[in-house]
Design a protein around this motif. Structure first.
Motif, PDB file in Angstrom:
ATOM      1  N   ASN A 196       0.817  -1.214   0.000  1.00 50.08           N
ATOM      2  CA  ASN A 196       0.000   0.000   0.000  1.00 50.08           C
ATOM      3  C   ASN A 196       0.846   1.257   0.000  1.00 50.08           C
ATOM      4  OD1 ASN A 196      -2.878  -0.518  -0.092  1.00 50.08           O
ATOM      5  ND2 ASN A 196      -2.439  -1.826   1.661  1.00 50.08           N
ATOM      6  N   LEU A 197       1.963   1.227   0.742  1.00 49.80           N
ATOM      7  CA  LEU A 197       2.846   2.395   0.712  1.00 49.80           C
ATOM      8  C   LEU A 197       3.355   2.617  -0.706  1.00 49.80           C
ATOM      9  CD1 LEU A 197       5.008   2.017   3.934  1.00 49.80           C
ATOM     10  CD2 LEU A 197       3.276   3.742   3.437  1.00 49.80           C
ATOM     11  N   THR A 198       3.750   1.520  -1.354  1.00 51.21           N
ATOM     12  CA  THR A 198       4.326   1.659  -2.691  1.00 51.21           C
ATOM     13  C   THR A 198       3.328   2.239  -3.670  1.00 51.21           C
ATOM     14  OG1 THR A 198       5.492  -0.370  -2.207  1.00 51.21           O
ATOM     15  CG2 THR A 198       5.655   0.450  -4.441  1.00 51.21           C
ATOM     16  N   PHE A 199       2.139   1.706  -3.666  1.00 49.69           N
ATOM     17  CA  PHE A 199       1.260   2.024  -4.786  1.00 49.69           C
ATOM     18  C   PHE A 199       0.157   3.020  -4.466  1.00 49.69           C
ATOM     19  CE2 PHE A 199       3.256  -1.986  -6.020  1.00 49.69           C
ATOM     20  CZ  PHE A 199       3.828  -1.549  -7.194  1.00 49.69           C
ATOM     21  N   PHE A 200      -0.214   3.160  -3.189  1.00 51.02           N
ATOM     22  CA  PHE A 200      -1.257   4.167  -2.973  1.00 51.02           C
ATOM     23  C   PHE A 200      -0.706   5.554  -3.261  1.00 51.02           C
ATOM     24  CE2 PHE A 200      -4.595   6.674  -1.214  1.00 51.02           C
ATOM     25  CZ  PHE A 200      -5.698   5.939  -1.599  1.00 51.02           C
ATOM     26  N   SER A 201       0.568   5.750  -2.895  1.00 52.96           N
ATOM     27  CA  SER A 201       1.175   7.051  -3.180  1.00 52.96           C
ATOM     28  C   SER A 201       1.184   7.328  -4.677  1.00 52.96           C
ATOM     29  CB  SER A 201       2.587   7.074  -2.627  1.00 52.96           C
ATOM     30  OG  SER A 201       3.278   5.923  -3.052  1.00 52.96           O
ATOM     31  N   GLN A 202       1.241   6.261  -5.458  1.00 50.20           N
ATOM     32  CA  GLN A 202       1.256   6.469  -6.906  1.00 50.20           C
ATOM     33  C   GLN A 202      -0.098   6.941  -7.419  1.00 50.20           C
ATOM     34  OE1 GLN A 202       3.004   3.105  -8.868  1.00 50.20           O
ATOM     35  NE2 GLN A 202       4.927   3.331  -7.774  1.00 50.20           N
ATOM     36  N   PHE A 203      -1.179   6.511  -6.762  1.00 43.72           N
ATOM     37  CA  PHE A 203      -2.491   7.061  -7.131  1.00 43.72           C
ATOM     38  C   PHE A 203      -2.478   8.575  -6.956  1.00 43.72           C
ATOM     39  CE2 PHE A 203      -4.668   2.859  -6.208  1.00 43.72           C
ATOM     40  CZ  PHE A 203      -5.090   2.687  -7.503  1.00 43.72           C
ATOM     41  N   VAL A 204      -1.917   9.006  -5.811  1.00 41.79           N
ATOM     42  CA  VAL A 204      -1.941  10.431  -5.511  1.00 41.79           C
ATOM     43  C   VAL A 204      -1.145  11.211  -6.550  1.00 41.79           C
ATOM     44  CG1 VAL A 204      -1.369  12.168  -3.794  1.00 41.79           C
ATOM     45  CG2 VAL A 204      -2.212   9.925  -3.070  1.00 41.79           C
ATOM     46  N   MET A 205       0.100  10.784  -6.781  1.00 42.77           N
ATOM     47  CA  MET A 205       0.902  11.590  -7.715  1.00 42.77           C
ATOM     48  C   MET A 205       0.391  11.442  -9.135  1.00 42.77           C
ATOM     49  SD  MET A 205       4.564   9.735  -7.844  1.00 42.77           S
ATOM     50  CE  MET A 205       4.791   8.138  -7.176  1.00 42.77           C
ATOM     51  N   GLY A 206      -0.189  10.305  -9.456  1.00 43.36           N
ATOM     52  CA  GLY A 206      -0.758  10.149 -10.794  1.00 43.36           C
ATOM     53  C   GLY A 206      -1.885  11.123 -11.038  1.00 43.36           C
ATOM     54  N   SER A 207      -2.748  11.259 -10.038  1.00 46.96           N
ATOM     55  CA  SER A 207      -3.864  12.190 -10.213  1.00 46.96           C
ATOM     56  C   SER A 207      -3.367  13.624 -10.274  1.00 46.96           C
ATOM     57  CB  SER A 207      -4.871  12.027  -9.077  1.00 46.96           C
ATOM     58  OG  SER A 207      -4.261  12.425  -7.881  1.00 46.96           O
ATOM     59  N   GLN A 208      -2.121  13.865  -9.774  1.00 48.04           N
ATOM     60  CA  GLN A 208      -1.533  15.193  -9.883  1.00 48.04           C
ATOM     61  C   GLN A 208      -0.745  15.357 -11.179  1.00 48.04           C
ATOM     62  OE1 GLN A 208      -2.034  17.721  -7.681  1.00 48.04           O
ATOM     63  NE2 GLN A 208      -3.531  16.282  -6.872  1.00 48.04           N
ATOM     64  N   GLY A 209      -0.760  14.363 -12.047  1.00 48.46           N
ATOM     65  CA  GLY A 209      -0.171  14.530 -13.362  1.00 48.46           C
ATOM     66  C   GLY A 209       1.203  13.944 -13.549  1.00 48.46           C
ATOM     67  N   MET A 210       1.724  13.203 -12.574  1.00 50.04           N
ATOM     68  CA  MET A 210       3.048  12.604 -12.754  1.00 50.04           C
ATOM     69  C   MET A 210       2.962  11.508 -13.817  1.00 50.04           C
ATOM     70  SD  MET A 210       6.269  12.221 -11.726  1.00 50.04           S
ATOM     71  CE  MET A 210       7.355  11.095 -12.588  1.00 50.04           C
ATOM     72  N   PRO A 211       3.635  11.697 -14.957  1.00 48.55           N
ATOM     73  CA  PRO A 211       3.512  10.704 -16.027  1.00 48.55           C
ATOM     74  C   PRO A 211       4.311   9.450 -15.717  1.00 48.55           C
ATOM     75  CG  PRO A 211       4.451  12.777 -16.805  1.00 48.55           C
ATOM     76  CD  PRO A 211       4.532  12.779 -15.338  1.00 48.55           C
ATOM     77  N   ARG A 212       3.852   8.335 -16.245  1.00 49.13           N
ATOM     78  CA  ARG A 212       4.594   7.092 -16.034  1.00 49.13           C
ATOM     79  C   ARG A 212       5.778   7.061 -16.995  1.00 49.13           C
ATOM     80  NH1 ARG A 212       0.873   2.619 -19.179  1.00 49.13           N
ATOM     81  NH2 ARG A 212       2.436   1.165 -18.453  1.00 49.13           N
ATOM     82  N   ARG A 213       6.704   6.165 -16.736  1.00 42.99           N
ATOM     83  CA  ARG A 213       7.853   5.909 -17.595  1.00 42.99           C
ATOM     84  C   ARG A 213       8.813   7.089 -17.702  1.00 42.99           C
ATOM     85  NH1 ARG A 213       5.087   2.472 -22.549  1.00 42.99           N
ATOM     86  NH2 ARG A 213       4.881   0.580 -21.368  1.00 42.99           N
ATOM     87  N   TYR A 214       8.724   8.053 -16.759  1.00 39.48           N
ATOM     88  CA  TYR A 214       9.659   9.168 -16.812  1.00 39.48           C
ATOM     89  C   TYR A 214      10.820   8.906 -15.879  1.00 39.48           C
ATOM     90  CZ  TYR A 214       7.036  12.345 -19.787  1.00 39.48           C
ATOM     91  OH  TYR A 214       6.430  12.931 -20.856  1.00 39.48           O
ATOM     92  N   PHE A 215      11.982   9.278 -16.365  1.00 42.79           N
ATOM     93  CA  PHE A 215      13.222   8.979 -15.668  1.00 42.79           C
ATOM     94  C   PHE A 215      13.477   9.990 -14.556  1.00 42.79           C
ATOM     95  CE2 PHE A 215      17.967   9.769 -16.175  1.00 42.79           C
ATOM     96  CZ  PHE A 215      18.327   8.803 -15.272  1.00 42.79           C
ATOM     97  N   THR A 216      13.190  11.274 -14.844  1.00 43.13           N
ATOM     98  CA  THR A 216      13.387  12.315 -13.836  1.00 43.13           C
ATOM     99  C   THR A 216      12.110  13.133 -13.753  1.00 43.13           C
ATOM    100  OG1 THR A 216      14.205  13.809 -15.512  1.00 43.13           O
ATOM    101  CG2 THR A 216      15.836  12.542 -14.316  1.00 43.13           C
ATOM    102  N   TYR A 217      11.970  13.847 -12.653  1.00 37.30           N
ATOM    103  CA  TYR A 217      10.799  14.723 -12.546  1.00 37.30           C
ATOM    104  C   TYR A 217      11.190  16.052 -11.904  1.00 37.30           C
ATOM    105  CZ  TYR A 217      10.864  12.249  -8.049  1.00 37.30           C
ATOM    106  OH  TYR A 217      11.243  11.669  -6.869  1.00 37.30           O
ATOM    107  N   ASP A 218      12.390  16.541 -12.248  1.00 35.65           N
ATOM    108  CA  ASP A 218      12.844  17.777 -11.610  1.00 35.65           C
ATOM    109  C   ASP A 218      12.415  19.030 -12.362  1.00 35.65           C
ATOM    110  OD1 ASP A 218      14.380  17.026 -13.686  1.00 35.65           O
ATOM    111  OD2 ASP A 218      16.314  17.213 -12.684  1.00 35.65           O
ATOM    112  N   GLN A 219      11.894  18.866 -13.574  1.00 34.34           N
ATOM    113  CA  GLN A 219      11.569  20.048 -14.371  1.00 34.34           C
ATOM    114  C   GLN A 219      10.105  20.464 -14.209  1.00 34.34           C
ATOM    115  OE1 GLN A 219      13.907  21.481 -16.839  1.00 34.34           O
ATOM    116  NE2 GLN A 219      15.340  20.359 -15.570  1.00 34.34           N
ATOM    117  N   VAL A 220       9.617  20.550 -13.003  1.00 32.51           N
ATOM    118  CA  VAL A 220       8.221  20.949 -12.819  1.00 32.51           C
ATOM    119  C   VAL A 220       8.166  22.095 -11.813  1.00 32.51           C
ATOM    120  CG1 VAL A 220       7.194  18.745 -13.376  1.00 32.51           C
ATOM    121  CG2 VAL A 220       7.988  19.179 -11.066  1.00 32.51           C
TER     122      VAL A 220
END
Lengths: 326, 219, 578
Positions: C461-485
Motif C-alpha cells: 500500500n505504501l508503494t502504490f497508494f502514493s502512486q495514485f496520488v501523484m498520478g492524479s496530480q499529473g506525474m507521467p509514467r515511464r519518466y526517468f526524472t521529474y525535476d523540471q516541474v
C-alpha cells in the motif's frame, strides 16, 4: 464422462458411406470452378461478397463432412463455433474503428512508395544489395519527371513520409536518391513536441506512443506550414521583428526565438522554441495570433495575453514568429 | 465405471495410456484436444486476415493492380490439389475406421503426394516472383505496378508462407501416420491419431479455401 | 506413463503396502533425469513454480532499481551504472538504462511470471487432483509446454545479454520497428511463451471435460477449476492473436512488410488493436485464477460453504467472455475513433458487474463463518481489499473524460499494480500457504506466514497508494526524472515517490523473507505424517489424496459424493448450500 460405459475395447466408429465423400469432393470442385469464373466477370463491389459466400459454403462442406463435425459430439461444434464468434468480434470492432477513425483519404495520399522513399534506396542498404542498387540507379536516371507511375503522388508522399516513424532512418538523411524528394521540406516536421507542464521526457519509449495517431499522415496537413518564410512579405516580417524586440518578447523567448531568454530558466513552463517549430498550440498563423491575443491556455504558463498590442501588429509578430522556424 | 473399469479388466490395450479409463475416453479427449487446437489455429490466422482487410481497405486500387500479377491458374491448380488431398485424407481415415490397412496406406500416400505437388507449385510461384524482383517488404524491387504494391506482396508472402509452413508440418505428420499405419498400429479399435492428423490436414485445406479467392481473385 | 511413474505401479494394491514405506511423488525417484523428463503433472507444476519464482525475483530486483532511481527528482542512482564523458552524456545513458529497466520489468513480470504464475504452477498441480484424475489429459504435451516456456525465457535472457529492450512491454510500432535494441529476440521469446500458454490451456480444457471423477457434475467442480477453465478459454482464443501479432512485428522489423509500420505504408493503430485483442483478455488470464484461489481459501478458512457458487462460477466465465470485448479501452487516446471508444468504455463498465458479484459473494461467505486468521486467510482478505481498490480505480480509467487526464500517469501504474500485485501476487501467496503442506508434506512457520502477509500488505500500500496520488496530480509514467516541474508539483512528486520507494523496499524485504522461510520449511519444516497433522483440510478432492500425493494421485478412484464446500463440521443452514 458419459461414454465410459464401454470397456477398453472398441467404441464403434461412425463410418460415412463413400458416396458422401465423393459427393462433397465434386461439390467442392464445382464451387472452385464457379468462384474462378465469377471473378473473371469483373463484378466490382459484388466480387468479394460472392467469393466469400462461395468460400463459406466450401468451408461448411469441409468442416461438416470431411471433418465429421455434423456427426460428432455437439460440444465440438460449439467450440468450433465459438472460435468463429471470437474471430467475428475481433474483425467487427477493428473494422468498425478502421472505417470510423478518420475521414477517408484517397490512397494516393497515404501510400508510401519505397522506391522513391529512403528506406528502399538507403545507401547503407544498397552497399550489399546489387539488385536493388540497379533499380535505384534506374529510378534515379529517370529523374525529375518521375517514373512510370504515380509521379505526382510522390511529392506529396515525400512530405508526408518523414513524420513520426522515421527516427531510425533519420540519421541517414543525406539528400535522398532522387532530387524529387526535397529534403528541406521533410525536415521541419520532424521534431517531437517538447513536454509542456510535465517533466523532461527521457528517451524514446514514451515518444513511441504519441506518434501513433499521427502516423497515417493525411498528407496535406504538414505541407502549408512547411514553407513559412516564403509566404510573407519582407515589410511585415521586419515590422514583426521590431515589435518582438520592443515588446520584450526576447526576455523569455530569446533573441532568436529559441526559448532561451534570460528569464526562461526561472519559468515553471518553458517558453516555446520557435526555431524548432515548437508552436505549442498549433503552428498556423491563426493559432499563433490566438495565443498572442489571448495568452496561453496553460494557466501555469507565463505567456499572458498581449491584446493591448494593435491588431495589425499582432499579425506581424505572428508572421515573424512563424518565419523563425528553421 | 471407475474402479471397475480400472481394475477388473485385465487386458489392457497397448495404446491406452495409464491415466485414462477407457479407449473411448482417450479417443474423445484426443479429438477434443485437436478441435481446441483448431480453434486456436483459426484465431492465429484471423490476425493475417484482419491485416488483409485493413490494408485492402487502405489501398484498394493497389490491391486490385497488384493481384493481377498472381497467376490464377497456379492458384486454382493448388486449390484442386488441396481439395483432392482432403478427399484422400478423409478416405484414409475411413479406411482406418474399417481396419482396411491397404486402403489407408494408399490414401495416405496420395495425400502426401498432393501435398508435395502443392509445395512444388508454390515453389514455382515464389521463384517466378523472386525472378521479377518481387520480394517481401523492403526488398521489393519490381517497378511495374502502380501504387503501394510492396504492401500487398508483403502480405501475400506472409499469408501464403504461414500456410505453406502448415502444409510442411502436415506432410511431416502424414509421413509419421503413414509409417505407423504400415506397422499395423491402427484399426477400428484405435485410429485416433489418423483421425486427428486428418482434422489438422482439413484445417490446412480450410484456410486455403479463404486465401485463394482473397489473394488471387479479388477483382 | 513411462519409467519414473510406472516404477511404483507393480507393487500390487497400494493399500496392501504399509503407509510408512509408501513413496510419494517427491521421493519416488530422486535422479535429475526423473525430474527433467517427468510426465507427472505435480512435478511439472513444481518445475514451473521454481522457474516462475526465479523470474519473479529477477523482475522484482529491476523494480527496486527503478524505485531507487525515482527516490530523488534528478538523475543520480542509475548514473553509477553507466559511463559517459560528461554529465549530459551520463544522464542520457542513464535514461536509456531506465527505459530498459521498466521495459524488462514489465515484460518479465507479465510474460514470465503473471501469465504462468497460478495456472501453470497450482493449476498444473491441483487441477487433476481436484478433478480426481490421475493426470492431465496430455502429460507429454504438458512437459513440452514447460520446455517451450524455458525456451521462451532463454530468449528473454538473450535479450538482456544483447542490448536489452526499450520499447515498453507492449512493443508498440513504429518505435519497435526502428529502435536498435533486441526487439526480435524478445518478441520471439514472447511468441514462444504464448504457445506454452496455449498448450497448457488446451490441456486444461480437455482435462476438465473428459477426466472428471465419477459423479463430479459441473456444479461439484471446485471454483478454482471454474476459474482455470475460463482462463484456459482465454488462453486458447486470445493468445494465438498475440502470436501472429508478434510474428508480424518480427517480419515488419526484419523485412519491412508494411502492415504496422507507417513508414512502409502500414497502420500503427492496427498494431494496437491486434496487441490488445490479446493483451486485455490476458489481464484476465492473470487475475481469474487468483479469483479461484480466493474462493477456495475464503471458504476453507472460514469453514463455510461458499456463498453463491453458481454465480461465482458463471461470473468467471462471463468475465472471460466480456474480457474479449473491451480491448479498445487501452486506446482511448491513440487516435481510435471516438464512437468506438464510447462502445469500449460502455462494455468496460459491464465487467464490473461479474467482478462485484465475486467480491460480494466472498464477503457473504465470511459472514458468520468460523474465520481463522492464518497466513492464507490474511492474504485472501488482503486480496479482497486490494483488488477492490484496483477494480474500482479501473472504472475511473474506463470513463472517457477522466481517462484523458489520467492516461499514462502513475494513476494507471498504481491501478494495474493493485490488480496484478495486490490481486494476482497476493492470491499466489494465499495459494502457496494454503496448499504448502499438501504439496510438500511439511509445514511452514505460521507466525512467519502471518508476519509476511501483514508486511506485504503494508509495503504494497505504501508503494502504490502514493502512486495514485501523484498520478492524479499529473506525474507521467515511464519518466526517468521529474525535476523540471513547478516547485509545488515537485514537492508533491518527491514526497510521493519517496513514500513509494520506501514502501517498495518493505515489500521487497517481506517477499524475500517469505521466500526464505518457505525454503527453510522445505528442509526443516515440521513433517506431516498423516492427514490429522494438517492444520486444515478442505472437502475438495485434492485433500483426499495422500500428503504429499502419490505419483498417481489416488490409490482408488475417488467419487464425488458431495460438493467441494460441504464442510461436515458446520451448520449448513447459514451457507448457500444445495
Amino acid at each position: 464422462m458419459s461414454h465410459h460405459k464401454d470397456s477398453h475395447g472398441s467404441h464403434e466408429p461412425h463410418v460415412l458411406p463413400l458416396s458422401i465423400y465423393f459427393g462433397v469432393f465434386f461439390a467442392l470442385m464445382i464451387l472452385t470452378y464457379i468462384t474462378v469464373k465469377v471473378s473473371q466477370l469483373g463484378l466490382g463491389a459484388l466480387a468479394i461478397p460472392i467469393a466469400m459466400t462461395v468460400a463459406l459454403i466450401k468451408a461448411g462442406f469441409v468442416v461438416g463432412y470431411f471433418m465429421h463435425l455434423r456427426y460428432d459430439d455437439r460440444f465440438l461444434s460449439l467450440f468450433f463455433a465459438s472460435s468463429i464468434v471470437f474471430l467475428g468480434v475481433f474483425f467487427a470492432f477493428t473494422v468498425y474503428d478502421l472505417g470510423a477513425r478518420d475521414t477517408w483519404v484517397p490512397e494516393e495520399h497515404t501510400q508510401v512508395n519505397l522506391i522513391d522513399g529512403k528506406p528502399f534506396c538507403d545507401p547503407e542498404i544498397l552497399k550489399n544489395n546489387d539488385r536493388r542498387k540497379k533499380v535505384c540507379d534506374e529510378a534515379k536516371k529517370r529523374g525529375d519527371h518521375g517514373h512510370g507511375h504515380g509521379a505526382h503522388g510522390n511529392v506529396v508522399k515525400a512530405a508526408a513520409h518523414p513524420t513520426p516513424a522515421k527516427r531510425g532512418v533519420a540519421k541517414v538523411a543525406q539528400p535522398a536518391a532522387r532530387p524529387a524528394t526535397p529534403a528541406p521540406v521533410a525536415r521541419p516536421t520532424t521534431p517531437a513536441p517538447a513536454p509542456v507542464a510535465r517533466p523532461t521526457t527521457p528517451a524514446p519509449a514514451p515518444a513511441a506512443r504519441p506518434t501513433a495517431p499521427a502516423a497515417r499522415p493525411t498528407a496535406p496537413a504538414p505541407a502549408p506550414a512547411a514553407r513559412p518564410a516564403a509566404q510573407f512579405d519582407a515589410a511585415s516580417l521586419a515590422a514583426g521583428k521590431k515589435l518582438y524586440q520592443a515588446n520584450a518578447c526576447w526576455t523569455c523567448h530569446g533573441n532568436e526565438g529559441k526559448g532561451d531568454g534570460a528569464a526562461a530558466a526561472a519559468l515553471p513552463v518553458k517558453p516555446a522554441n520557435f526555431a524548432l517549430g515548437n508552436y505549442k498550440y498549433g503552428g498556423s498563423l491563426g493559432d499563433i495570433y490566438k495565443v498572442l491575443s489571448n495568452g496561453s491556455p496553460n494557466k501555469a504558463s507565463g505567456m499572458v495575453a498581449y491584446a493591448h498590442i494593435p491588431d495589425n501588429d499582432r499579425w506581424s509578430i505572428a508572421k515573424y514568429l512563424l518565419s523563425l522556424k528553421k | 465405471m471407475s474402479q471397475v473399469a480400472d481394475h477388473a479388466h485385465t487386458e489392457h490395450p497397448p495404446h491406452l495410456h495409464h491415466h485414462f479409463h477407457s479407449s473411448a475416453q482417450q479417443a474423445a479427449s484426443a479429438k477434443l484436444g485437436m478441435w481446441v487446437f483448431i480453434a486456436q489455429e483459426i484465431l492465429f490466422f484471423s490476425g493475417l486476415f484482419m491485416a488483409y482487410i485493413a490494408l485492402r481497405y487502405l489501398y484498394p486500387k493497389t490491391f486490385l493492380a497488384a493481384h493481377e500479377h498472381l497467376d490464377v491458374s497456379m492458384g486454382a491448380l493448388n486449390t484442386v490439389f488441396l481439395i483432392t488431398s482432403s478427399l484422400t485424407m478423409a478416405l484414409a481415415v475411413r479406411a482406418a475406421q474399417t481396419s482396411n490397412k491397404k486402403w489407408a496406406e494408399i490414401n495416405l500416400l496420395l495425400t502426401i503426394g498432393f501435398a508435395l505437388a502443392f509445395c512444388v507449385v508454390k515453389y514455382f510461384e515464389y521463384s517466378h516472383k523472386f525472378h521479377l524482383g518481387i520480394f517481401p517488404g523492403k526488398y521489393y524491387a519490381y517497378t511495374h505496378i502502380p501504387g503501394n504494391p510492396e504492401v500487398f506482396f508483403g502480405l501475400y508472402f506472409v499469408m501464403t508462407g504461414m500456410h505453406a509452413l502448415h502444409v510442411v508440418v502436415g506432410i511431416g505428420l502424414l509421413l509419421w501416420i503413414y509409417l505407423k499405419t504400415r506397422t499395423g498400429a491402427f484399426s477400428a479399435a484405435y485410429y485416433s491419431p489418423v483421425e486427428n492428423v486428418g482434422l489438422y490436414w482439413h484445417l490446412v485445406d480450410l484456410i486455403w479455401i479463404f486465401l485463394f479467392p482473397l489473394l488471387y481473385l479479388v477483382k | 506413463m513411462t519409467t519414473a511413474t510406472d516404477a511404483i505401479r507393480p507393487g500390487g494394491g497400494p493399500s496392501a503396502t504399509g503407509h510408512a514405506e509408501e513413496k510419494d511423488y517427491l521421493n519416488v525417484d530422486n535422479s535429475i533425469m526423473s525430474w527433467l523428463f517427468t510426465l507427472d503433472h505435480k512435478r511439472i507444476g513444481l518445475m514451473y513454480l521454481a522457474s516462475v519464482l526465479f523470474f519473479f525475483f529477477f523482475g522484482g530486483v529491476l523494480a527496486l532499481l527503478i524505485r531507487t532511481e525515482l527516490f530523488t527528482p534528478g538523475a543520480d542512482f542509475l548514473t553509477y551504472f553507466v559511463s559517459g564523458k560528461n554529465a549530459a552524456e551520463l544522464k542520457l545513458a542513464a535514461a536509456d538504462l531506465y527505459n530498459q529497466l521498466f521495459t524488462l520489468h514489465g515484460a518479465i513480470m507479465i510474460f514470465l511470471f503473471l501469465i504462468p504464475s497460478i495456472p501453470a504452477t497450482f493449476g498444473n498441480f491441483f487441477l487433476p487432483l481436484m478433478l480426481g484424475a490421475k493426470d492431465v489429459a496430455f502429460p507429454r504435451l504438458n512437459l513440452f509446454s514447460f520446455y517451450i516456456y524455458v525456451l521462451g525465457a532463454l530468449f528473454f535472457l538473450y535479450t538482456l545479454a544483447s542490448g536489452g529492450l526499450d520499447t515498453g512491454w507492449t512493443f508498440y510500432t513504429p518505435y519497435s520497428t526502428s529502435t536498435n535494441t533486441a526487439v526480435i529476440a524478445s518478441t520471439f521469446g514472447a511468441f514462444i511463451l504464448g504457445f506454452s500458454s496455449i498448450l497448457t490451456g488446451v490441456n486444461f480444457v480437455v482435462t476438465v471435460h473428459k477426466m472428471r471423477a465419477p459423479r463430479m457434475t459441473w456444479t461439484r467442480i471446485p471454483l478454482f477449476l471454474w476459474a482455470l477453465y475460463s482462463t484456459s478459454l482465454i488462453q486458447i482464443l486470445a493468445t494465438p492473436v498475440l502470436a501472429i501479432t508478434l510474428l508480424l512485428l518480427i517480419f515488419e522489423r526484419a523485412l519491412g512488410i508494411g502492415i504496422f509500420d507507417p513508414a512502409m505504408g502500414g497502420d500503427p493503430v492496427l498494431y494496437q488493436h491486434f496487441f490488445w485483442f490479446y493483451s486485455h483478455p490476458a489481464v484476465y488470464i492473470m487475475i481469474l485464477p487468483a479469483f479461484g484461489v480466493i474462493s477456495e481459501t475464503i471458504s476453507v478458512h472460514s469453514r463455510k460453504h461458499i456463498f453463491g457458487y453458481g454465480f461465482i462460477a458463471a461470473s468467471s466465465v462471463s468475465i472471460a467472455l466480456i474480457g474479449f470485448l473491451v480491448w479498445g479501452h487501452h486506446m482511448f487516446v491513440s487516435g481510435q475513433s471516438p464512437l468506438a471508444s464510447l462502445l469500449f468504455s460502455m462494455i468496460t463498465f459491464a465487467v464490473a458487474v461479474p467482478t462485484a458479484i465475486k467480491v460480494f459473494s466472498w464477503v457473504a461467505t465470511l459472514y458468520k463463518g468460523s474465520i481463522v486468521f492464518n497466513a492464507p486467510m490474511l492474504n485472501a482478505l488482503s486480496f479482497i481489499f486490494l483488488f477492490t481498490i484496483g477494480g474500482l480505480t479501473g472504472l475511473f480509467l474506463a470513463t472517457l473524460a477522466t481517462d484523458v487526464h489520467l492516461h499514462d500517469t502513475y494513476f494507471v501504474v498504481a491501478h494495474f499494480h493493485y490488480v496484478m500485485v495486490g490481486g494476482t501476487l497476493v492470491a499466489f501467496l494465499a495459494a502457496i500457504h494454503h496448499w504448502w503442506a499438501k504439496m510438500f508434506g511439511r509445514h511452514y512457520n505460521e507466525l512467519c506466514g502471518r508476519i509476511s502477509a501483514i508486511f506485504v500488505f503494508i509495503g504494497f500500500n505504501l508503494t502504490f497508494f502514493s502512486q495514485f496520488v501523484m498520478g492524479s496530480q499529473g506525474m507521467p509514467r515511464r519518466y526517468f526524472t521529474y525535476d523540471q516541474v513547478s516547485p509545488e508539483l515537485l514537492s508533491i512528486y518527491t514526497r510521493m515517490h519517496q513514500i513509494s520507494t520506501v514502501g517498495s523496499m518493505i515489500l521487497g524485504l517481506a517477499l524475500t523473507f517469505t521466500l526464505f522461510y518457505l525454503t527453510h520449511s522445505l528442509f526443516f519444516g515440521k513433517k506431516v505424517h498423516n492427514d490429522s497433522d494438517l492444520r486444515w483440510t478442505g472437502e475438495s478432492m485434492e485433500w483426499k489424496a495422500a500428503t504429499p500425493p502419490s505419483p498417481h494421485n489416488f490409490h482408488e478412484q475417488p467419487i464425488a459424493y458431495n460438493g467441494p464446500y460441504d464442510f461436515k463440521e458446520i451448520d449448513h443452514s447459514l451457507g448457500g448450500g444445495h
